[in-house]
Design a protein around this motif. Structure first.
Motif, PDB file in Angstrom:
ATOM      1  N   UNK A 166      -0.185   1.979 -12.867  1.00 18.91           N
ATOM      2  CA  UNK A 166      -0.491   2.384 -11.308  1.00 18.91           C
ATOM      3  C   UNK A 166       0.892   3.176 -10.764  1.00 18.91           C
ATOM      4  N   UNK A 167       1.938   3.327 -11.534  1.00 22.07           N
ATOM      5  CA  UNK A 167       2.833   4.228 -11.355  1.00 22.07           C
ATOM      6  C   UNK A 167       3.233   4.260  -9.717  1.00 22.07           C
ATOM      7  N   UNK A 168       3.530   3.116  -9.269  1.00 19.63           N
ATOM      8  CA  UNK A 168       3.676   2.906  -7.491  1.00 19.63           C
ATOM      9  C   UNK A 168       5.046   3.489  -7.340  1.00 19.63           C
ATOM     10  N   UNK A 169       6.069   3.318  -8.164  1.00 16.27           N
ATOM     11  CA  UNK A 169       7.518   3.819  -7.647  1.00 16.27           C
ATOM     12  C   UNK A 169       7.256   5.481  -7.628  1.00 16.27           C
ATOM     13  N   UNK A 170       6.627   6.094  -8.697  1.00 16.22           N
ATOM     14  CA  UNK A 170       6.513   7.535  -8.526  1.00 16.22           C
ATOM     15  C   UNK A 170       5.878   7.917  -7.542  1.00 16.22           C
ATOM     16  N   UNK A 171       4.540   6.873  -7.012  1.00 21.93           N
ATOM     17  CA  UNK A 171       3.651   7.475  -6.241  1.00 21.93           C
ATOM     18  C   UNK A 171       4.274   7.450  -4.876  1.00 21.93           C
ATOM     19  N   UNK A 172       5.007   6.599  -4.635  1.00 22.44           N
ATOM     20  CA  UNK A 172       5.838   6.331  -3.317  1.00 22.44           C
ATOM     21  C   UNK A 172       6.662   7.473  -3.118  1.00 22.44           C
ATOM     22  N   UNK A 173       7.442   7.928  -4.044  1.00 22.83           N
ATOM     23  CA  UNK A 173       8.358   8.790  -3.939  1.00 22.83           C
ATOM     24  C   UNK A 173       7.663  10.160  -3.790  1.00 22.83           C
ATOM     25  N   UNK A 175       4.886  10.585  -2.278  1.00 19.83           N
ATOM     26  CA  UNK A 175       4.499  10.470  -0.740  1.00 19.83           C
ATOM     27  C   UNK A 175       5.398  10.680   0.113  1.00 19.83           C
ATOM     28  N   UNK A 176       6.723  10.192  -0.025  1.00 12.93           N
ATOM     29  CA  UNK A 176       7.879  10.418   0.815  1.00 12.93           C
ATOM     30  C   UNK A 176       8.267  11.934   0.888  1.00 12.93           C
ATOM     31  N   UNK A 177       7.899  12.561  -0.181  1.00 13.46           N
ATOM     32  CA  UNK A 177       8.041  14.160  -0.085  1.00 13.46           C
ATOM     33  C   UNK A 177       6.882  15.216   0.037  1.00 13.46           C
ATOM     34  N   UNK A 178       5.877  14.319   0.723  1.00 17.28           N
ATOM     35  CA  UNK A 178       4.729  15.060   1.186  1.00 17.28           C
ATOM     36  C   UNK A 178       4.026  15.602  -0.275  1.00 17.28           C
TER      37      UNK A 178
END
Length: 275
Positions: A166-173, A175-178
């Motif tokens: 799921x690559x949650x850490x990468x996905x969240x990063x 999202x944080x940078x739009x």
């Protein structure tokens, strides 16, 4: 564009499209025809797939207006020092004047060329050959390098993402940078290890949907764009029929819990793939 989302640069991209990896030129013509008839408006290809000419032929013979179709292609690793020529070759094979989105396919950090390649993508965008520019398989450190060196943030990062990885850490990063996340292999290459899970089959039965539709819906509700690949007409049609139901928070979590950090494709840190 229905079921689309705005990117950082103001352009819109459909949330769901057709991927054509491992499909021949002949196969993609029929697959894209089926997809466009079913309502797809995004086609995702790459120079290394060796089927851009088939995609171009499919678009040429179809009656959907060019401006209504979002076409993505990707710069292959061995062309990172030859962006202009590679892009022109892709456009020629696709029989197009411009791409809606052009991605650097892999960072290949060992080559040390992805920043220079990104500068060339920026120029291509300024020259109107590409509307939006992004990356594929990039990690935060690679994207940060691009932003620091050029001031231009990729609008999208296309990565391997599915319930088992799921690559949650990468996905969240991102999202944080739009930066939008788009999943390749969103069904984990045929759903092996996912579709037979009781948690998934019970949700599918509840909504009278297939396991594939449930997983695609999970992606969409987790703010991930998807490009499921298929050359089978029935599956192509089925895969887009995911906008008429919604998973509950508990059902989303059930699928979240399937994560095993199980990567199926190469690791971006050491993948070179110059052939």
């Amino acid at each position: 564009m229905t079921n689309s989302i705005k990117m950082l640069d103001g352009n819109s991209i459909p949330k769901l499209g057709l991927g054509v990896w491992q499909a021949s030129n002949e196969q993609v013509v029929e697959a894209i025809s089926t997809a466009l008839d079913a309502g797809y408006r995004l086609i995702d290809t790459a120079s290394v797939y060796a089927n851009e000419s088939g995609v171009g032929e499919a678009l040429r013979v179809n009656k959907v207006a060019r401006e209504d179709i979002f076409v993505t292609s990707k710069l292959w690793n061995s062309d990172q020092n030859n962006v202009q020529q590679a892009l022109e070759d892709s456009l020629s094979r696709l029989q197009l004047d411009y791409l809606d989105c052009y991605l650097i396919h892999w960072p290949v950090p060992s080559l040390g060329q992805y920043s220079k390649a990104w500068e060339e993508l920026i120029k291509a965008q300024q020259n109107g050959l590409v509307k939006s520019i992004g990356v594929s398989n990039f990690l935060p450190e690679h994207i940060e390098t691009l932003i620091q060196q050029t001031g231009v943030t990729p609008v999208i990062n296309q990565i391997e993402k599915h319930p088992l990885f799921q690559q949650k850490t990468l996905s969240d990063w991102c999202a944080k940078h739009n930066i939008l996340v788009q999943a390749w292999s969103p069904l984990a290459q045929g759903g092996q290890g996912i579709f037979e899970q009781q948690q998934v089959t019970s949700i599918a039965n509840k909504y009278q949907k297939s396991p594939a539709q449930v997983v695609l819906r999970w992606h969409l509700q987790r703010n991930t764009l998807v490009i499921p690949k298929s050359i089978t007409a029935s599956r192509i049609i089925e895969n887009i029929q995911v906008f008429d139901f919604e998973l509950t928070a508990a059902e989303l979590k059930t699928i979240d819990d399937l994560n095993k950090d199980q990567r199926l494709g190469p690791d971006p840190l050491d993948f070179v793939g110059l052939d």
